[in-house]
Scaffold this motif. Structure first.
Motif, short mmCIF file in Angstrom:
data_model
loop_
_atom_site.label_atom_id
_atom_site.label_comp_id
_atom_site.label_asym_id
_atom_site.label_seq_id
_atom_site.Cartn_x
_atom_site.Cartn_y
_atom_site.Cartn_z
N GLN A 396 -7.63 -14.88 -0.88
CA GLN A 396 -6.24 -14.75 -1.32
C GLN A 396 -5.85 -15.91 -2.24
O GLN A 396 -6.25 -17.05 -2.02
N LEU A 404 3.81 -11.35 -5.86
CA LEU A 404 4.16 -9.96 -5.56
C LEU A 404 5.55 -9.65 -6.07
O LEU A 404 5.81 -8.57 -6.61
N CYS A 407 5.47 -9.06 -9.74
CA CYS A 407 4.90 -7.73 -10.02
C CYS A 407 5.95 -6.65 -9.80
O CYS A 407 6.10 -5.73 -10.59
N THR A 414 1.13 -0.72 -8.02
CA THR A 414 0.09 -1.08 -7.06
C THR A 414 -0.49 -2.44 -7.39
O THR A 414 -0.78 -2.71 -8.55
N VAL A 415 -0.65 -3.26 -6.37
CA VAL A 415 -1.30 -4.55 -6.58
C VAL A 415 -2.64 -4.53 -5.85
O VAL A 415 -2.70 -4.23 -4.66
N ALA A 417 -5.26 -6.71 -4.39
CA ALA A 417 -5.41 -8.11 -3.98
C ALA A 417 -5.92 -8.14 -2.55
O ALA A 417 -5.80 -7.14 -1.83
N ALA A 426 7.75 -6.35 -2.21
CA ALA A 426 6.43 -6.19 -2.82
C ALA A 426 6.11 -4.75 -3.13
O ALA A 426 6.52 -3.85 -2.42
N HIS A 428 3.18 -1.66 -3.50
CA HIS A 428 2.07 -1.30 -2.61
C HIS A 428 0.88 -2.24 -2.86
O HIS A 428 0.46 -2.43 -3.99
N THR A 429 0.37 -2.85 -1.81
CA THR A 429 -0.78 -3.76 -1.95
C THR A 429 -1.98 -3.14 -1.25
O THR A 429 -1.87 -2.65 -0.12
N THR A 430 -3.13 -3.15 -1.93
CA THR A 430 -4.29 -2.45 -1.38
C THR A 430 -5.00 -3.22 -0.28
O THR A 430 -5.60 -2.63 0.60
#
Ligand SMILES: Nc1ncnc2c1ncn2[C@@H]1O[C@H](COP(=O)(O)OP(=O)(O)OP(=O)(O)O)[C@@H](O)[C@H]1O
Ligand SMILES: [Mg+2]
Length: 453
Positions: A396, A404, A407, A414-415, A417, A426, A428-430
């Motif tokens: 990270q 975030l 962004c 979509t991020v 990371a 934030a 959507h973070t994968t």
């Protein structure tokens, strides 16, 4: 009265000599002898013991910072000029140093403080031509002078709040025989101005030229003397300029100021992500990353080109990225993510002439290269950040929530990371763990449809 003598001292080993020599008799280095002044014109009084005071009882000057009136410059300085400080501004010829500082002086003078411009490079008439173009600089005082003693005497007598010396390389001390701009002259000028700045409480800004090898002239002789070193970067062929601090005794060195050069002078760009962080949908070899510069997250477009080559040692060329990190990313892509690049040249470019140094930008660089190598675009509305380890595992990046939020502000859907971050705003973070998984999450499955011929 003690006599002032000129001595030549070797910059490598400190050997002194009464005359200049091409080769140092001490260490054998060539061309390392530098002229210096020894002795002082005033007899030193017998030293008197002074009383140290607890640091808590010293009045802090933080609240008295002088705003330069240019928000992007203030940000890089850490909140404005500190009275009595010495700031060095370096940059390539024509990048806009004089323009930026004249604008700042204009704003300072308009705020009711005394602002003085000492110009050695241009005549007063030339400066007034620029002043007319910029506007709002009528009350800046100007002095066309290159004699160091005269400049110091003027500062002591006039005591302006802020003084800009454009440039330090044009000043010369008559006691030294060497030409203006030589190491000895530049060092002497900076040393004298430092003393005057502290004694007369003048915030002094020195303009320094960058020499051919990129260091501020005189092999970085000034950097340890001054309180703050700012670099003005960007190329003359683009309108964007980036100001960054490489040393700052009163603030972070990671802050970044972004400017646009226009006919009316330099205009600050308060939201550079909008400018640099957009890609064209479906374009192969482009990825958006989120880098953190100081306290400011910045979305940046990273572009890559992968081209087959017959060279035994394929080229890895990066503009705006560290070459060692680029080589590492290419190696990890090959070894752990199945992107073979051994017989390809790899070119990487960061948009807008910005340089990224922090490891959090690794993933975006890797995505751009993988996209170019496989011929598939990065999915629309995707940004990426995270550090790539040598094992292919992602780590990270620092200050995830800030990134975030940036962004989210720019409408990233979509991020991609590593897992982490708790910001409610934030996107959507994968939460991918490895580089291979990141490529799967970020890249389109199929190449873009060929246009009908
Ligand atoms: N009329 C104009 N319209 C737009 N840009 C201009 C105009 N005049 C000058 N400039 C810009 O200003 C730049 C020069 O700025 P400036 O003189 O402040 O640079 P500098 O860093 O002080 O250069 P030097 O090292 O030669 O002193 C030029 O490169 C150009 O881009
Ligand atoms: Mg100039």
């Amino acid at each position: 009265m003690a006599k002032v003598t000129v001595q030549f001292t070797c910059a490598e080993c400190g050997t002194t000599s009464g005359r200049w020599l091409g080769k140092c008799p001490g260490c054998g280095a060539f061309g390392s002898l530098v002229e210096e002044l020894h002795g002082s014109t005033t007899e030193r009084a017998a030293a008197v013991a002074r009383k140290p005071v607890p640091i808590g009882s010293v009045a802090s000057e933080e609240s008295t910072r002088i705003s330069s009136g240019v928000p992007e410059l203030d940000r890089v300085l850490g909140g404005g000029l500190v009275p009595g400080s010495l700031v060095l501004v370096g940059g390539e010829p024509g990048v806009g140093k004089s323009t930026l500082l004249l604008t700042a002086l204009g704003e300072i003078a308009r705020g009711g403080r005394r602002a003085l411009l000492v110009t050695g490079e241009e005549s007063a008439a030339q400066v007034s031509l620029r002043a007319a173009r910029l506007g709002g600089t009528e009350s800046v005082e100007i002095l066309a002078e290159t004699e160091l003693d005269a400049v110091c005497a003027t500062l002591e007598a006039e005591r302006p709040d802020v003084c800009v010396i454009d440039s330090v390389q044009t000043l010369h001390a008559t006691a030294l025989a060497s030409a203006p701009g030589s190491v000895a002259q530049v060092r002497e000028a900076a040393g004298r101005l430092l003393r005057v700045a502290k004694e007369a409480d003048v915030a002094t800004v020195l303009v320094g030229h960058v020499t051919k090898d990129g260091a501020v002239a005189g092999p970085r002789v000034l950097e340890h003397l001054v309180d703050c070193v700012l670099q003005f970067e960007g190329d003359r062929y683009h309108e964007h300029r980036v100001l960054r601090a490489t040393k700052n005794r009163f603030g972070s060195t990671n802050e970044l100021g972004v400017f646009e050069m226009t006919a009316a002078g330099l205009v600050g760009v308060p939201d550079p992500s909008q400018l640099f962080g957009t890609t064209h949908a479906g374009e192969v070899g482009a990825a958006v990353g989120c880098a953190l510069e100081g306290t400011r997250p910045l979305l940046l477009e990273v572009q890559a080109l992968v081209a087959p080559t017959d060279l035994a040692m394929p080229r890895r060329v990066g503009t705006g990225v560290d070459p060692k990190r680029l080589a590492m990313i290419v190696a990890v892509l090959g070894r752990h993510a199945g992107v073979a690049l051994a017989s390809s040249d790899v070119f990487v470019n960061v948009a807008g002439g910005v340089r990224i140094e922090e490891p959090g930008a690794d993933l975006a660089v890797a995505l751009a290269i993988a996209s170019a190598a496989r011929g598939v675009p990065v999915r629309e509305g995707v940004a990426a950040f995270g550090e790539i380890g040598l094992t292919g595992r992602l780590r990270q990046a620092s200050q995830v929530d800030r990134r975030l939020e940036e962004c989210a502000k720019l409408g990233i859907a979509t991020v991609v990371a590593p897992p982490g971050g708790s910001s409610r705003r934030a996107p959507h973070t994968t939460g991918v763990e490895t580089l291979r998984a990141a490529l799967r999450a970020a890249l389109e499955a199929k190449p873009p449809a060929e246009e009908a011929a």
